[in-house]
Design an enzyme around this catalytic site. Structure first.
Site, mmCIF file in Angstrom:
data_model
loop_
_atom_site.group_PDB
_atom_site.id
_atom_site.type_symbol
_atom_site.label_atom_id
_atom_site.label_comp_id
_atom_site.label_asym_id
_atom_site.label_seq_id
_atom_site.Cartn_x
_atom_site.Cartn_y
_atom_site.Cartn_z
ATOM 1 N N ASN A 10 0.828 -1.202 0.000
ATOM 2 C CA ASN A 10 0.000 0.000 0.000
ATOM 3 C C ASN A 10 0.867 1.259 0.000
ATOM 4 O O ASN A 10 0.569 2.247 -0.684
ATOM 5 C CB ASN A 10 -0.913 0.028 1.232
ATOM 6 C CG ASN A 10 -1.774 -1.210 1.362
ATOM 7 O OD1 ASN A 10 -1.959 -1.964 0.411
ATOM 8 N ND2 ASN A 10 -2.291 -1.437 2.553
ATOM 9 N N TRP B 200 -5.863 -15.420 6.098
ATOM 10 C CA TRP B 200 -5.410 -16.769 5.784
ATOM 11 C C TRP B 200 -4.013 -16.584 5.164
ATOM 12 O O TRP B 200 -3.873 -16.329 3.967
ATOM 13 C CB TRP B 200 -6.346 -17.431 4.779
ATOM 14 C CG TRP B 200 -7.758 -17.602 5.255
ATOM 15 C CD1 TRP B 200 -8.310 -18.711 5.841
ATOM 16 C CD2 TRP B 200 -8.822 -16.639 5.168
ATOM 17 N NE1 TRP B 200 -9.643 -18.496 6.121
ATOM 18 C CE2 TRP B 200 -9.987 -17.230 5.731
ATOM 19 C CE3 TRP B 200 -8.924 -15.320 4.685
ATOM 20 C CZ2 TRP B 200 -11.202 -16.569 5.811
ATOM 21 C CZ3 TRP B 200 -10.136 -14.646 4.769
ATOM 22 C CH2 TRP B 200 -11.255 -15.279 5.327
ATOM 23 N N LYS C 111 2.712 8.836 13.938
ATOM 24 C CA LYS C 111 1.331 8.977 13.488
ATOM 25 C C LYS C 111 0.386 8.676 14.657
ATOM 26 O O LYS C 111 0.703 7.866 15.525
ATOM 27 C CB LYS C 111 1.044 8.015 12.330
ATOM 28 C CG LYS C 111 2.036 8.140 11.167
ATOM 29 C CD LYS C 111 1.673 7.248 10.012
ATOM 30 C CE LYS C 111 1.752 5.760 10.317
ATOM 31 N NZ LYS C 111 3.142 5.289 10.522
ATOM 32 N N GLY D 296 -3.540 8.566 14.190
ATOM 33 C CA GLY D 296 -4.897 8.639 13.674
ATOM 34 C C GLY D 296 -5.265 10.045 13.246
ATOM 35 O O GLY D 296 -4.534 10.698 12.483
ATOM 36 N N ALA E 158 -4.926 3.821 5.539
ATOM 37 C CA ALA E 158 -4.695 5.249 5.787
ATOM 38 C C ALA E 158 -3.263 5.510 6.240
ATOM 39 O O ALA E 158 -2.569 6.390 5.715
ATOM 40 C CB ALA E 158 -5.693 5.770 6.819
ATOM 41 N N GLY E 159 -2.798 4.756 7.241
ATOM 42 C CA GLY E 159 -1.434 4.951 7.725
ATOM 43 C C GLY E 159 -0.388 4.594 6.687
ATOM 44 O O GLY E 159 0.649 5.263 6.563
ATOM 45 N N ASP E 160 -0.649 3.546 5.907
ATOM 46 C CA ASP E 160 0.285 3.142 4.857
ATOM 47 C C ASP E 160 0.412 4.240 3.803
ATOM 48 O O ASP E 160 1.513 4.550 3.328
ATOM 49 C CB ASP E 160 -0.184 1.858 4.174
ATOM 50 C CG ASP E 160 -0.391 0.705 5.143
ATOM 51 O OD1 ASP E 160 0.325 0.662 6.168
ATOM 52 O OD2 ASP E 160 -1.263 -0.144 4.872
#
Length: 306
Positions: free
Chosen positions: A34, A102, A224, A226, A255-257
């Site tokens: 991401n 998985w 970070k 949020g 979002a963080g990525d």
């Protein structure tokens, strides 16, 4: 030849999202992928590769084709006969997500199985990025191989960025995670932790405590938190940069990525840390307004360049 490329190391999985009755939408995502997606969108002039290990099944071939269609290569990543990618599903309550995985036998767990190939993939990279999840999916000897390869790339001139991204279920113990993450920080130039993760793993009371602790190990730290401001510790000083509030987020996955991708794209383009964080917040705000972890390139670029 001047180092110009971008390499991100880790696991890209099959992603099931957007459930509608019994039907799901399948895509490809994973924390370090991401980030690379955003980085590549915002630094299209730089060659981008995703360093992992892949299976030889149809889903793995489709994954590699998807990368290629979007201008992302796989370097010298091994193709493992009989292996296959991991899989996860996103379920949403409002915009907040939960994940079902998985992945215990995923091909990516063998990304350090060929040390020479791993080292070759990291050659001539302006930036090398990895995460705590990259570490967590590897056994101890493979983790050591990875960190040695990253250290060699750094010694050759690559900028190394690392997000600790602590996920307890992937580690045999908290102590193992602490030790591995501290080893990774020792070869890192830019650390991109998330405060709740650091609070859980190291017991930090505040983002300032995280910044101070990591600032003793790494020259540039961005904590970070949020929707709360990001805290930057660099050049002996701390600075906060406010987040962008989104009134009605659709899906907070990635979002963080994407913040990491926006921040690193800005830094390697020459922007100062505070400006890089402002751009990164805008990129993250754009991502939470689409479903799934990957926003269209045009969306990311529009947010970055406001």
């Amino acid at each position: 030849m001047a180092a110009n490329g971008i390499a991100s190391i880790g696991e890209c999985m099959l992603e099931l999202s957007g459930q509608s009755g019994p039907n799901w939408r399948m895509g490809f995502a994973g924390d370090t992928f991401n980030t690379l997606w955003a980085l590549h969108a915002l630094s299209p002039e730089r060659p981008a590769i995703y360093v992992s290990a892949f299976g030889d099944d149809p889903f793995s071939r489709d994954q590699i084709d998807f990368f290629a269609q979007n201008g992302i290569g796989i370097g010298n990543s091994p193709i493992i006969a009989g292996a296959r990618p991991g899989l996860y599903a996103i379920t949403l309550t409002g915009a907040e997500r939960a994940f079902t995985y998985w992945r215990s036998d995923a091909a990516a767990r063998q990304l350090a199985s060929d040390p020479a190939a791993l080292t070759k993939s990291l050659e001539n990279q302006a930036l090398v990025y990895f995460s705590g999840i990259t570490l967590a999916i590897l056994e101890g000897p493979a983790r050591k191989t990875l960190l040695e390869a990253v250290a060699r790339a750094r010694a050759a001139g690559s900028l190394v960025a690392f997000d600790p991204n602590y996920r307890p279920r992937l580690w045999p113990s908290r102590e193992t995670a602490q030790a591995a993450i501290l080893e990774a920080l020792a070869v890192t130039d830019i650390a991109l932790p998330t405060f709740p993760d650091e609070q859980m793993l190291f017991g930090d009371a505040t983002p300032q405590a995280t910044a101070e602790r990591l600032g003793k190990l790494v020259g540039e730290v961005v904590v970070k938190n949020g929707e709360q401001p990001a805290l930057i510790a660099a050049s002996g000083a701390q600075q906060t940069v406010g987040a962008v509030h989104v009134a009605a987020p659709v899906d907070t996955t990635g979002a963080g990525d994407s913040f990491n991708g926006g921040y690193l794209a800005a830094r390697i383009a020459g922007h100062a840390p505070a400006d890089a964080a402002r751009r990164a917040h805008r990129v993250a705000a754009a991502v939470v307004q689409v479903r799934g972890a990957l926003a269209p390139f045009e969306t990311l670029r529009g947010a970055f360049d406001i």
